[in-house]
Design a protein around this motif. Structure first.
Motif, PDB file in Angstrom:
ATOM      1  N   LEU A 275       0.730  -1.111  -0.027  1.00 32.79           N
ATOM      2  CA  LEU A 275       0.000  -0.020   0.069  1.00 32.79           C
ATOM      3  C   LEU A 275       0.794   1.374  -0.047  1.00 32.79           C
ATOM      4  O   LEU A 275       0.554   2.184  -0.736  1.00 32.79           O
ATOM      5  N   GLU A 276       2.080   1.330   0.883  1.00 34.65           N
ATOM      6  CA  GLU A 276       2.776   2.507   0.768  1.00 34.65           C
ATOM      7  C   GLU A 276       3.211   2.809  -0.524  1.00 34.65           C
ATOM      8  O   GLU A 276       3.512   4.209  -0.773  1.00 34.65           O
ATOM      9  N   GLU A 277       3.690   1.782  -1.340  1.00 34.02           N
ATOM     10  CA  GLU A 277       4.228   1.904  -2.505  1.00 34.02           C
ATOM     11  C   GLU A 277       3.225   2.475  -3.503  1.00 34.02           C
ATOM     12  O   GLU A 277       3.438   3.647  -4.329  1.00 34.02           O
ATOM     13  N   GLU A 278       1.968   1.900  -3.503  1.00 37.00           N
ATOM     14  CA  GLU A 278       0.788   2.431  -4.323  1.00 37.00           C
ATOM     15  C   GLU A 278       0.677   3.919  -4.057  1.00 37.00           C
ATOM     16  O   GLU A 278       0.479   4.567  -5.141  1.00 37.00           O
ATOM     17  N   ILE A 279       0.554   4.296  -2.936  1.00 37.63           N
ATOM     18  CA  ILE A 279       0.245   5.553  -2.355  1.00 37.63           C
ATOM     19  C   ILE A 279       1.401   6.526  -2.913  1.00 37.63           C
ATOM     20  O   ILE A 279       0.960   7.859  -3.436  1.00 37.63           O
ATOM     21  N   PHE A 280       2.518   6.134  -2.657  1.00 34.03           N
ATOM     22  CA  PHE A 280       3.460   6.840  -3.310  1.00 34.03           C
ATOM     23  C   PHE A 280       3.490   7.288  -4.827  1.00 34.03           C
ATOM     24  O   PHE A 280       3.675   8.353  -5.343  1.00 34.03           O
ATOM     25  N   LEU A 281       3.099   6.043  -5.657  1.00 35.18           N
ATOM     26  CA  LEU A 281       3.022   6.120  -6.985  1.00 35.18           C
ATOM     27  C   LEU A 281       1.850   7.093  -7.346  1.00 35.18           C
ATOM     28  O   LEU A 281       1.891   7.933  -8.323  1.00 35.18           O
ATOM     29  N   PHE A 282       0.848   7.158  -6.756  1.00 33.66           N
ATOM     30  CA  PHE A 282      -0.330   7.903  -6.854  1.00 33.66           C
ATOM     31  C   PHE A 282      -0.045   9.330  -6.655  1.00 33.66           C
ATOM     32  O   PHE A 282      -0.277  10.414  -7.270  1.00 33.66           O
ATOM     33  N   GLN A 283       0.575   9.551  -5.568  1.00 28.64           N
ATOM     34  CA  GLN A 283       1.176  11.034  -5.202  1.00 28.64           C
ATOM     35  C   GLN A 283       2.121  11.451  -6.369  1.00 28.64           C
ATOM     36  O   GLN A 283       2.119  12.840  -6.604  1.00 28.64           O
ATOM     37  N   THR A 284       3.005  10.551  -6.716  1.00 28.78           N
ATOM     38  CA  THR A 284       3.706  11.099  -7.877  1.00 28.78           C
ATOM     39  C   THR A 284       3.072  11.406  -9.151  1.00 28.78           C
ATOM     40  O   THR A 284       3.374  12.404  -9.871  1.00 28.78           O
ATOM     41  N   MET A 285       1.868  10.695  -9.579  1.00 31.12           N
ATOM     42  CA  MET A 285       1.439  10.974 -10.521  1.00 31.12           C
ATOM     43  C   MET A 285       0.540  12.251 -10.632  1.00 31.12           C
ATOM     44  O   MET A 285       0.547  13.039 -11.449  1.00 31.12           O
TER      45      MET A 285
END
Length: 368
Positions: free
Chosen positions: A278-288
């Motif tokens: 989840l942390e990785e997915e949230i980071f990718l979403f914030q980066t997008m």
């Protein structure tokens, strides 16, 4: 029994002020109805009196009715048309966005000036999620115990069978009276006239698809058939047998097995969710978001800004709402045509009804 859909249609038609179906019509029909229908009639009358919208259906036709003209009561803003309310909200948001972009351009903001994306501790969300699930499973086990107690109580002391028998006897006695069915028939036709009399679009549509002579013949046949069924000496016994069998089937349900199977599913779902980074997915979403929305808000994504300008322009154009209305207004007819073609292709319509203007109505009348 077809009073119920008629009641629903009447109450729906009466929610708009100026509609051809008035509350007086319902009150006049209620004087003809048997006592067992009074609650439904009162409910329809109450809806007709209380659900009033400022929309004059007399002035509208199916060709000119624009759903974007629907009037909404917006708290703090009074009454607005749907189209105006949506456009006002979009206009406010769009203006605020443009102001922020212009301000950021004046300040020469770059990506480095934006707040840094915070990194999250790996596994932190997973731990919180598992702690929350512990409480959930605790409540689940308590619900399991309560369900077992209820089921055991119902098996040991079963008052529902006697209630079912008493209710069936009472209802059978009322419905076996031919006068009740005659009153129902008179009430149905009274409500039909309340809908079909007049020059408004709904009345024309009703008269074309369901002429009064056909409607009266259909309802009369249906009421005679229903009276014959419920007045039979076998009807009450059959209903009791079905009700008792259904209740016994409910009691035979293995509560423990149901809860155990559901628990297995929940545990598997828990394990699968726990595997998601989840942390990785949230980071990718914030980066997008940083590379798109955030960059647009500081004036560094002109292509995305032009796309937003184009979408807003479309929504602010009346032609969009006109096309939207046409699409929505045609939806019922599209659904009807799909259902008609499907039933005909699958041989679900009798040959006598294949060329009828409304094969569903034809089949219902032939069946009656």
């Amino acid at each position: 029994l077809l009073l119920i859909p008629l009641l629903s249609l009447l109450s729906t038609c009466s929610v708009c002020s100026g509609t051809p179906v008035q509350v007086d019509s319902l009150q006049n029909c209620s004087t003809k109805a048997p006592e067992l229908l009074y609650p439904f009639l009162l409910m329809a009358e109450d809806q007709a009196q209380n659900l009033v919208l400022p929309l004059d259906m007399e002035q509208l036709t199916m060709d000119s009715f624009m759903k974007c003209y629907m009037v909404l009561d917006i708290p703090g803003m009074g009454q607005l048309r749907l189209m105006d309310a949506v456009q006002l909200m979009i206009s406010q948001l769009y203006s605020e966005m443009k102001e922020r972009i212009e301000k950021s351009k004046q300040q020469n903001m770059t990506e480095e000036d934006l707040p840094m994306i915070k990194t999250m501790t790996e596994g932190g969300i997973k731990e919180e999620f598992l702690e929350m699930l512990k409480l959930l499973f605790k409540d689940y086990q308590e619900a399991h115990g309560i369900a077992n107690m209820m089921w055991d109580g119902m098996k040991a002391d079963n008052p529902y069978i006697d209630m079912i028998k008493g209710y069936t006897d009472t209802l059978s006695g009322m419905l076996a009276d031919k006068e009740v069915w005659d009153q129902m028939h008179e009430t149905v036709m009274c409500m039909y006239d309340a809908i079909a009399d007049g020059d408004h679009e709904l009345a024309k549509m009703y008269r074309i698809n369901f002429p009064r002579e056909e409607a009266e013949s259909f309802y009369e046949k249906l009421h005679l058939a229903m009276h014959k069924v419920v007045s039979s000496s076998y009807f009450g016994d059959a209903v009791k047998t079905i009700a008792e069998a259904a209740f016994e089937e409910v009691l035979s349900i293995d509560v423990d097995s149901c809860f155990m199977e559901a628990e297995v599913v929940l545990l598997k779902l828990r394990d699968r969710i726990a595997e998601i980074p989840l942390e990785e997915e949230i980071f990718l979403f914030q980066t997008m978001c940083r590379k798109t929305l955030d960059m647009m808000m500081i004036g560094k994504a002109p292509e995305l800004e032009r796309l937003v300008d184009s979408v807003v322009g479309i929504l602010m154009d009346f032609s969009f709402w006109k096309e939207w209305d046409i699409f929505i207004a045609a939806a019922p007819q599209r659904s009807y045509e799909i259902a008609r073609i499907t039933t005909i292709e699958n041989g679900m319509v009798s040959e006598d009804c294949l060329d009828h203007r409304n094969p569903f109505t034809c089949c219902a009348m032939v069946g009656a």
